[in-house]
Design a protein around this motif. Structure first.
Motif, PDB file in Angstrom:
ATOM      1  N   ILE A  65     -12.660   6.932  90.609  1.00 19.92           N
ATOM      2  CA  ILE A  65     -14.116   6.972  90.420  1.00 19.92           C
ATOM      3  C   ILE A  65     -14.687   8.250  91.019  1.00 19.92           C
ATOM      4  O   ILE A  65     -15.524   8.926  90.413  1.00 19.92           O
ATOM      5  CB  ILE A  65     -14.772   5.713  91.020  1.00 19.92           C
ATOM      6  N   HIS A  66     -14.225   8.616  92.198  1.00 22.99           N
ATOM      7  CA  HIS A  66     -14.687   9.854  92.832  1.00 22.99           C
ATOM      8  C   HIS A  66     -14.333  11.066  91.972  1.00 22.99           C
ATOM      9  O   HIS A  66     -15.136  12.000  91.830  1.00 22.99           O
ATOM     10  CB  HIS A  66     -14.072   9.986  94.232  1.00 22.99           C
ATOM     11  N   ALA A  67     -13.143  11.065  91.393  1.00 23.80           N
ATOM     12  CA  ALA A  67     -12.736  12.182  90.532  1.00 23.80           C
ATOM     13  C   ALA A  67     -13.633  12.311  89.318  1.00 23.80           C
ATOM     14  O   ALA A  67     -14.004  13.415  88.920  1.00 23.80           O
ATOM     15  CB  ALA A  67     -11.284  11.994  90.096  1.00 23.80           C
ATOM     16  N   LEU A  68     -14.015  11.186  88.728  1.00 26.28           N
ATOM     17  CA  LEU A  68     -14.895  11.232  87.562  1.00 26.28           C
ATOM     18  C   LEU A  68     -16.313  11.658  87.941  1.00 26.28           C
ATOM     19  O   LEU A  68     -16.983  12.349  87.175  1.00 26.28           O
ATOM     20  CB  LEU A  68     -14.912   9.881  86.854  1.00 26.28           C
ATOM     21  N   VAL A  69     -16.769  11.258  89.119  1.00 24.70           N
ATOM     22  CA  VAL A  69     -18.105  11.650  89.562  1.00 24.70           C
ATOM     23  C   VAL A  69     -18.150  13.142  89.869  1.00 24.70           C
ATOM     24  O   VAL A  69     -19.098  13.842  89.500  1.00 24.70           O
ATOM     25  CB  VAL A  69     -18.535  10.817  90.794  1.00 24.70           C
ATOM     26  N   VAL A  70     -17.118  13.650  90.514  1.00 29.96           N
ATOM     27  CA  VAL A  70     -17.087  15.064  90.893  1.00 29.96           C
ATOM     28  C   VAL A  70     -16.787  15.962  89.687  1.00 29.96           C
ATOM     29  O   VAL A  70     -17.101  17.150  89.705  1.00 29.96           O
ATOM     30  CB  VAL A  70     -16.050  15.281  92.022  1.00 29.96           C
ATOM     31  N   MET A  71     -16.254  15.394  88.631  1.00 28.38           N
ATOM     32  CA  MET A  71     -15.879  16.172  87.441  1.00 28.38           C
ATOM     33  C   MET A  71     -17.076  16.932  86.863  1.00 28.38           C
ATOM     34  O   MET A  71     -16.910  18.026  86.325  1.00 28.38           O
ATOM     35  CB  MET A  71     -15.275  15.250  86.377  1.00 28.38           C
ATOM     36  N   LYS A  72     -18.268  16.411  86.998  1.00 29.23           N
ATOM     37  CA  LYS A  72     -19.452  17.091  86.456  1.00 29.23           C
ATOM     38  C   LYS A  72     -19.709  18.428  87.144  1.00 29.23           C
ATOM     39  O   LYS A  72     -20.354  19.290  86.563  1.00 29.23           O
ATOM     40  CB  LYS A  72     -20.676  16.195  86.530  1.00 29.23           C
ATOM     41  N   ASN A  73     -19.198  18.630  88.345  1.00 30.20           N
ATOM     42  CA  ASN A  73     -19.355  19.922  89.017  1.00 30.20           C
ATOM     43  C   ASN A  73     -18.470  21.000  88.421  1.00 30.20           C
ATOM     44  O   ASN A  73     -18.747  22.182  88.591  1.00 30.20           O
ATOM     45  CB  ASN A  73     -19.026  19.782  90.513  1.00 30.20           C
TER      46      ASN A  73
ATOM     47  N   TRP B 183      -6.846  14.967  93.227  1.00 29.34           N
ATOM     48  CA  TRP B 183      -7.063  15.829  94.382  1.00 29.34           C
ATOM     49  C   TRP B 183      -6.383  17.183  94.193  1.00 29.34           C
ATOM     50  O   TRP B 183      -6.866  18.199  94.697  1.00 29.34           O
ATOM     51  CB  TRP B 183      -6.595  15.143  95.662  1.00 29.34           C
ATOM     52  N   ILE B 184      -5.288  17.229  93.449  1.00 33.87           N
ATOM     53  CA  ILE B 184      -4.635  18.504  93.158  1.00 33.87           C
ATOM     54  C   ILE B 184      -5.517  19.342  92.236  1.00 33.87           C
ATOM     55  O   ILE B 184      -5.717  20.538  92.459  1.00 33.87           O
ATOM     56  CB  ILE B 184      -3.245  18.276  92.526  1.00 33.87           C
ATOM     57  N   ALA B 185      -6.065  18.708  91.200  1.00 36.74           N
ATOM     58  CA  ALA B 185      -6.949  19.426  90.274  1.00 36.74           C
ATOM     59  C   ALA B 185      -8.193  19.925  90.996  1.00 36.74           C
ATOM     60  O   ALA B 185      -8.635  21.053  90.775  1.00 36.74           O
ATOM     61  CB  ALA B 185      -7.329  18.520  89.123  1.00 36.74           C
ATOM     62  N   MET B 186      -8.752  19.110  91.887  1.00 37.33           N
ATOM     63  CA  MET B 186      -9.935  19.529  92.638  1.00 37.33           C
ATOM     64  C   MET B 186      -9.617  20.694  93.562  1.00 37.33           C
ATOM     65  O   MET B 186     -10.411  21.617  93.706  1.00 37.33           O
ATOM     66  CB  MET B 186     -10.486  18.369  93.462  1.00 37.33           C
TER      67      MET B 186
ATOM     68  N   LEU C 291      -6.563  17.607  80.979  1.00 34.89           N
ATOM     69  CA  LEU C 291      -5.555  17.566  82.032  1.00 34.89           C
ATOM     70  C   LEU C 291      -6.145  17.007  83.326  1.00 34.89           C
ATOM     71  O   LEU C 291      -5.488  16.244  84.041  1.00 34.89           O
ATOM     72  CB  LEU C 291      -4.971  18.954  82.276  1.00 34.89           C
ATOM     73  N   TYR C 292      -7.397  17.376  83.610  1.00 32.49           N
ATOM     74  CA  TYR C 292      -8.074  16.849  84.793  1.00 32.49           C
ATOM     75  C   TYR C 292      -8.160  15.318  84.730  1.00 32.49           C
ATOM     76  O   TYR C 292      -7.875  14.631  85.712  1.00 32.49           O
ATOM     77  CB  TYR C 292      -9.471  17.466  84.889  1.00 32.49           C
ATOM     78  N   ILE C 293      -8.536  14.792  83.572  1.00 35.41           N
ATOM     79  CA  ILE C 293      -8.654  13.335  83.419  1.00 35.41           C
ATOM     80  C   ILE C 293      -7.295  12.658  83.536  1.00 35.41           C
ATOM     81  O   ILE C 293      -7.155  11.611  84.171  1.00 35.41           O
ATOM     82  CB  ILE C 293      -9.349  12.997  82.082  1.00 35.41           C
ATOM     83  N   VAL C 294      -6.249  13.273  82.956  1.00 36.34           N
ATOM     84  CA  VAL C 294      -4.897  12.702  83.056  1.00 36.34           C
ATOM     85  C   VAL C 294      -4.441  12.679  84.509  1.00 36.34           C
ATOM     86  O   VAL C 294      -3.872  11.689  84.989  1.00 36.34           O
ATOM     87  CB  VAL C 294      -3.911  13.477  82.159  1.00 36.34           C
ATOM     88  N   LEU C 295      -4.694  13.772  85.244  1.00 37.82           N
ATOM     89  CA  LEU C 295      -4.336  13.799  86.663  1.00 37.82           C
ATOM     90  C   LEU C 295      -5.118  12.744  87.443  1.00 37.82           C
ATOM     91  O   LEU C 295      -4.574  12.118  88.363  1.00 37.82           O
ATOM     92  CB  LEU C 295      -4.584  15.187  87.248  1.00 37.82           C
ATOM     93  N   ALA C 296      -6.379  12.518  87.087  1.00 32.34           N
ATOM     94  CA  ALA C 296      -7.175  11.487  87.760  1.00 32.34           C
ATOM     95  C   ALA C 296      -6.606  10.100  87.492  1.00 32.34           C
ATOM     96  O   ALA C 296      -6.561   9.253  88.384  1.00 32.34           O
ATOM     97  CB  ALA C 296      -8.633  11.566  87.295  1.00 32.34           C
ATOM     98  N   ILE C 297      -6.154   9.864  86.277  1.00 31.16           N
ATOM     99  CA  ILE C 297      -5.573   8.559  85.940  1.00 31.16           C
ATOM    100  C   ILE C 297      -4.307   8.303  86.748  1.00 31.16           C
ATOM    101  O   ILE C 297      -4.078   7.190  87.232  1.00 31.16           O
ATOM    102  CB  ILE C 297      -5.298   8.471  84.429  1.00 31.16           C
TER     103      ILE C 297
END
Length: 145
Positions: free
Chosen positions: A135-143, A105-108, A94-100
């Motif tokens: 790109i920022h969402a994918l980079v921050v996803m590791k946290n 920013w809502i998921a974060m 769901l996080y990846i779908v929201l990033a696409i």
């Protein structure tokens, strides 16, 4: 070969079971080695969540003087991961779908309990153009995962 299979099954069982079930403080204090390590982890977790998240097996050894075994180390890591995600529970897909769709920013915000600045930065980057926010969402996803 038989001993190896038994050890592997024990490791898989300890990893797959709930972390709270592995880290236990014994009722009777007959096993002081186990009680010292596990009681220290429980005390740190109860007193300060940030200290619990920064806890490492080396720090536990320095605090208790006893080395953690493999099952205790895995249980500590799983408990830290579970505590880290306590703010919000969003599946990775769901996080990846929201990033696409430009809504990372809502998921974060949900994952950080709307504190911090990562979701604000992602909102600004998404408004500038979709790609920097993605790109920022994918980079921050590791946290988060």
């Amino acid at each position: 070969m038989r001993k190896l299979i038994i050890v592997l099954l024990a490791v898989v069982y300890s990893i797959s079971s709930n972390a709270a079930g592995i880290i236990t403080v014994p009722v009777d204090a007959t096993d002081n080695a186990k009680a010292g390590v596990e009681a220290t982890i429980a005390n740190v977790k109860a007193s300060n969540m940030e200290a619990f998240l920064s806890l490492t097996p080396e720090k536990v050894k320095a605090m208790t003087g006893k080395k953690m075994n493999f099952a205790q180390k895995m249980a500590l890591k799983m408990a830290q991961k579970k505590a880290k995600r306590a703010g919000g529970e969003i599946p990775k897909g769901l996080y990846i779908v929201l990033a696409i769709f430009g809504l990372a920013w809502i998921a974060m915000g949900v994952m950080d309990n709307w504190s911090g600045s990562t979701w604000i930065i992602n909102l600004v980057l998404t408004f500038l153009f979709w790609l920097p926010g993605f790109i920022h969402a994918l980079v921050v996803m590791k946290n988060y995962y």
